[in-house]
Scaffold this motif. Structure first.
Motif: not given
Length: 328
Positions: A232-240, A35-49
């Motif tokens: 896959p969502l977690v891995i993608g969020s970590l990379v992004l 999901d595009a929104v979930a991936l984006a939120l995951g990305r920014y949560l990882v960036f923030g954490l």
């Protein structure tokens, strides 16, 4: 004599940042079911954490003594350059489709270069016209090939079109303002390192993400189907989040502090080229000749801009920069 090495380092950092940012184009291809929104939120949560972890590990090194105004600036940039930009980008795609929105956002190299030079008055505009002409024609050629205009121009009501195009233009305006203002801020605050500023923005992005997450969940904006799509969502969020957002932002901040913003803006073209090449490589196909011509014009425009702007003597450029800072 220090101008040439600084410009070279800044250009290399800007190119590296955009090569990394190009991975954001590839990620939806690698994770078509995410999901595009979930991936984006995951990305920014990882960036923030990651940013928060750096703050705790270093005990706030490089950030001590920063006033509220600096924190509010970081919060504004976190919205304009990250979460807010992506929100309006998604709204543009949702209401008018990806092709139209991509065509509008694709003009970022031109809008950042023109706005940056208008604000800072770094070079005569005549010196940028030919490079920007190359880039504009290159973007048109790439979009002619990549965009299915027959599908893109149909199936949308008038109201939907207005909302979608307004959202895409808002996203364009936000990131243009972010790029120009961020460069000006870093020039005014050389005491703040690129990594510290990236980390500070990351912490602010985390705060915004924590506000956006429950809103997206309640509104139904996030769709995760089954636990199989979670890994896959977690891995993608970590990379992004770690590579694309944190490392990419550090490199971009470094570039913004060394390179004239009119040149840094044109370096954004590298992101588009890198994204296309990554996707072509993954799909195992060659771009058609017309698109290759467009890519060549994009690269040629950036190289020509760097060559033409290097003609400004260091003393003259220093006077232009001092004049721009006094007027601001």
């Amino acid at each position: 004599m220090k101008q040439a090495p600084s410009l070279l380092i800044g250009v290399l950092c800007g190119v590296s940042a955009n090569l990394i940012w190009g991975l954001a184009f590839l990620m939806p291809v690698l994770l078509p079911d995410a999901d595009a929104v979930a991936l984006a939120l995951g990305r920014y949560l990882v960036f923030g954490l990651v940013s928060l972890g750096i703050v705790l590990f270093t005990r706030g090194a490089g950030m001590r003594g920063l006033g509220r105004r600096v924190w509010f600036t970081a919060l504004a940039f976190a919205f304009a350059g990250h979460l807010g930009y992506y929100f309006f980008l998604v709204q543009g795609i949702r209401h008018t489709g990806a092709p139209i929105t991509t065509a509008i956002i694709g003009t970022l190299p031109v809008t950042v270069a023109l706005t940056g030079n208008w604000v800072r008055k770094e070079f005569p505009f005549s010196r940028l016209l030919i490079p920007l002409g190359f880039i504009t024609v290159g973007l048109v050629l790439v979009n002619l090939v990549e965009v299915d205009w027959g599908t893109a121009l149909g199936g949308h009501s008038g109201t939907t079109w207005v909302i979608g195009i307004a959202s895409a233009l808002t996203a364009l305006g936000l990131w243009t303002w972010y790029a120009v203002s961020n460069a000006s801020f870093l020039r005014r605050h050389p005491e703040i390192s690129s990594s510290a500023w990236s980390t500070l923005m990351g912490v602010c992005t985390l705060a915004l993400s924590l506000v956006a997450l429950p809103i997206a969940a309640v509104s139904g904006g996030v769709h995760i189907e089954g636990t199989g799509s979670l890994l896959p969502l977690v891995i993608g969020s970590l990379v992004l989040g770690l590579l694309v957002s944190w490392v990419g932002t550090v490199l971009w901040n470094r570039s913004s502090g060394l390179v004239p913003i009119s040149i840094a803006g044109q370096l954004v073209v590298i992101q588009v080229i890198a994204g296309l090449l990554y996707v072509f490589t993954w799909d195992g196909r060659m771009p058609p000749p017309l698109e290759l011509a467009g890519i060549a014009l994009l690269i040629g425009g950036v190289l020509l801009a760097i060559q033409r702007t290097r003609r400004t003597p260091p003393a003259a450029e220093a006077r232009l920069t001092e004049k721009a800072e006094v007027s601001s």
